[in-house]
Motif scaffolding. Structure first.
Motif, PDB file in Angstrom:
ATOM      1  N   SER A  58      33.264  44.357  39.451  1.00  0.00           N
ATOM      2  CA  SER A  58      34.118  44.885  40.776  1.00  0.00           C
ATOM      3  C   SER A  58      35.392  45.258  40.536  1.00  0.00           C
ATOM      4  O   SER A  58      36.195  44.791  39.355  1.00  0.00           O
ATOM      5  CB  SER A  58      34.002  43.718  41.761  1.00  0.00           C
ATOM      6  N   ASN A  59      36.002  46.152  41.012  1.00  0.00           N
ATOM      7  CA  ASN A  59      37.414  46.612  40.919  1.00  0.00           C
ATOM      8  C   ASN A  59      38.370  45.728  41.102  1.00  0.00           C
ATOM      9  O   ASN A  59      39.304  45.855  40.661  1.00  0.00           O
ATOM     10  CB  ASN A  59      37.467  47.948  41.579  1.00  0.00           C
ATOM     11  N   ASN A  60      38.157  44.940  42.377  1.00  0.00           N
ATOM     12  CA  ASN A  60      39.293  44.199  42.724  1.00  0.00           C
ATOM     13  C   ASN A  60      39.237  42.623  42.812  1.00  0.00           C
ATOM     14  O   ASN A  60      40.149  41.860  43.005  1.00  0.00           O
ATOM     15  CB  ASN A  60      39.740  44.606  44.352  1.00  0.00           C
ATOM     16  N   GLY A  66      40.760  38.416  44.533  1.00  0.00           N
ATOM     17  CA  GLY A  66      39.600  37.773  44.648  1.00  0.00           C
ATOM     18  C   GLY A  66      39.581  36.208  44.872  1.00  0.00           C
ATOM     19  O   GLY A  66      40.623  35.764  45.123  1.00  0.00           O
ATOM     20  N   TYR A  67      38.321  35.542  44.861  1.00  0.00           N
ATOM     21  CA  TYR A  67      38.134  34.220  44.705  1.00  0.00           C
ATOM     22  C   TYR A  67      38.625  33.650  46.125  1.00  0.00           C
ATOM     23  O   TYR A  67      39.109  32.237  46.098  1.00  0.00           O
ATOM     24  CB  TYR A  67      38.926  33.420  43.417  1.00  0.00           C
ATOM     25  N   ALA A  68      38.603  34.354  47.228  1.00  0.00           N
ATOM     26  CA  ALA A  68      39.116  33.944  48.372  1.00  0.00           C
ATOM     27  C   ALA A  68      38.238  32.404  48.919  1.00  0.00           C
ATOM     28  O   ALA A  68      38.752  31.850  49.670  1.00  0.00           O
ATOM     29  CB  ALA A  68      38.870  35.039  49.552  1.00  0.00           C
ATOM     30  N   THR A  88      43.537  42.052  31.976  1.00  0.00           N
ATOM     31  CA  THR A  88      42.319  42.196  32.014  1.00  0.00           C
ATOM     32  C   THR A  88      41.698  43.123  33.279  1.00  0.00           C
ATOM     33  O   THR A  88      40.408  43.443  33.367  1.00  0.00           O
ATOM     34  CB  THR A  88      41.427  40.996  31.574  1.00  0.00           C
ATOM     35  N   SER A  89      42.267  42.937  34.477  1.00  0.00           N
ATOM     36  CA  SER A  89      41.909  43.275  35.590  1.00  0.00           C
ATOM     37  C   SER A  89      41.384  44.850  35.639  1.00  0.00           C
ATOM     38  O   SER A  89      42.153  45.691  35.030  1.00  0.00           O
ATOM     39  CB  SER A  89      43.061  43.046  36.790  1.00  0.00           C
ATOM     40  N   ALA A 262      33.464  34.533  43.760  1.00  0.00           N
ATOM     41  CA  ALA A 262      34.280  35.594  43.592  1.00  0.00           C
ATOM     42  C   ALA A 262      35.003  36.176  44.573  1.00  0.00           C
ATOM     43  O   ALA A 262      36.131  36.862  44.647  1.00  0.00           O
ATOM     44  CB  ALA A 262      33.882  36.503  42.337  1.00  0.00           C
ATOM     45  N   GLY A 263      34.010  36.117  45.849  1.00  0.00           N
ATOM     46  CA  GLY A 263      34.698  36.865  46.865  1.00  0.00           C
ATOM     47  C   GLY A 263      33.467  36.746  47.813  1.00  0.00           C
ATOM     48  O   GLY A 263      32.305  36.512  47.791  1.00  0.00           O
ATOM     49  N   TYR A 264      34.058  36.791  49.135  1.00  0.00           N
ATOM     50  CA  TYR A 264      33.052  36.793  50.393  1.00  0.00           C
ATOM     51  C   TYR A 264      32.061  38.049  50.159  1.00  0.00           C
ATOM     52  O   TYR A 264      32.427  39.086  50.158  1.00  0.00           O
ATOM     53  CB  TYR A 264      33.776  36.558  51.777  1.00  0.00           C
ATOM     54  N   ASP A 265      30.581  37.573  50.505  1.00  0.00           N
ATOM     55  CA  ASP A 265      29.560  38.762  50.549  1.00  0.00           C
ATOM     56  C   ASP A 265      29.780  39.784  49.620  1.00  0.00           C
ATOM     57  O   ASP A 265      29.581  41.199  49.749  1.00  0.00           O
ATOM     58  CB  ASP A 265      29.984  39.651  52.127  1.00  0.00           C
TER      59      ASP A 265
END
Length: 319
Positions: A58-60, A66-68, A88-89, A262-265
């Protein structure tokens, strides 16, 4: 509504404030260090979790954004979560492609956490309603995937720099404990996958000096064949090859995303499972609470509730 023992052990969640970016000017870094801070709206003497993102497609999500699912839960249960955007992002690719240390930025990633700790008071004062509420002596670290590699270095693992052959130690004594989420494992003969030659630094780590307390979390369906043919057990190496005290949580049916941390959905999550993510958030919060507050029984209560009984989320080992 009734609550489970695992829920009771961590108490009632509180609202969370999230503030970003806090911008730190770091001499020699090709771009400023930006962090997100998430914190409970109440409480004082709050412990800190530094959260190191991975290097996904993913880009973001591989950034402070991330990681919410983990950051929000930890903050709601009494932690101040600080998330840097490492070099590294993907959000920085065009800006740092030719910078020293590219593309893995292994040293810079670890140094980001040291810079955060050096300027923790600055960060605290930059966030509305947070000044004076952090306990700087209670610091933990969590990292997913490449972030788990970064965490291992900060917790004491050594690394033979592929560029120089020199042994490097980046141990950060201010960090009292860590959580390594689906981290990379050993090098050597088993480091034989098609991506191994592109990431030699991954195979250059020595876990034998990683002495700090840590919880290593793996998925029993997390197949790292791009790095090794060793199978999912490779991700347990920071537990297997490091000295105690350590704990190993193997999540059943989990792949590299551990259910979607890493993130919701996130569409890239191959094993989306909100229940698994919720259990993991509880287990990691309870583990770090126990490490930072000796005598707290949240870890014992939580892991007994979630890893034993008729429907365990995983298997727990310790040494």
């Amino acid at each position: 509504m009734s609550t489970s023992p695992a829920t009771d052990a961590l108490g009632t969640p509180v609202p969370v404030l999230s503030f970003s970016p806090v911008v730190l000017d770091v001499p020699g870094r090709p771009v400023d260090l930006e962090v997100r801070v998430s914190a409970p709206v109440t409480g004082t003497g709050l412990p800190v979790i530094l959260l190191s993102h991975g290097h996904g497609p993913s880009n973001n999500l591989s950034s402070l954004n991330g990681y919410a699912p983990l950051a929000n839960f930890w903050a709601a249960h009494g932690f101040v979560v600080v998330q840097p955007t490492h070099l590294t992002s993907r959000t920085l690719t065009d800006l740092v492609a030719d910078a020293p240390g590219a593309p893995d930025f292994w040293r810079s990633r670890a140094e980001d956490m040291t810079h955060v700790l050096d300027r923790l008071e600055v960060i605290e004062n930059a966030v509305p309603q947070l000044a004076g509420r952090i306990d700087p002596t209670k610091v933990a670290l969590a990292g997913h995937s490449l972030g788990g590699f970064t965490a291992a270095l900060l917790l004491g693992a050594g690394l033979t720099d592929p560029a120089t052959g020199n042994l490097v130690h980046l141990f950060e004594p201010r960090i009292k404990a860590g959580v390594l989420l689906a981290p990379p494992g050993r090098g050597g003969k088993v480091f034989n996958g098609p991506m191994a030659e592109h990431w030699p630094v991954i195979g250059a780590v020595d876990f034998s000096t990683m002495t700090a307390p840590a919880l290593v979390v793996t998925g029993d369906k997390d197949d790292p064949r791009h790095f090794t043919d060793m199978g999912p057990d490779w991700h347990a190496d920071p537990y297997t090859l490091a000295p105690g005290p350590k704990a190993l949580l193997t999540l059943f049916d989990a792949e590299h995303g551990l259910g979607g941390i890493a993130g919701y959905d996130a569409a890239e999550t191959t094993d989306e499972n909100p229940e698994r993510v919720a259990a993991l958030a509880r287990l990691t919060a309870a583990y770090l609470r126990a490490q930072l507050h000796p005598g707290d029984n949240a870890w014992q209560t939580t892991h007994e509730a979630l890893t034993t009984g008729p429907n365990p989320v995983g298997r727990l080992e310790s040494k």
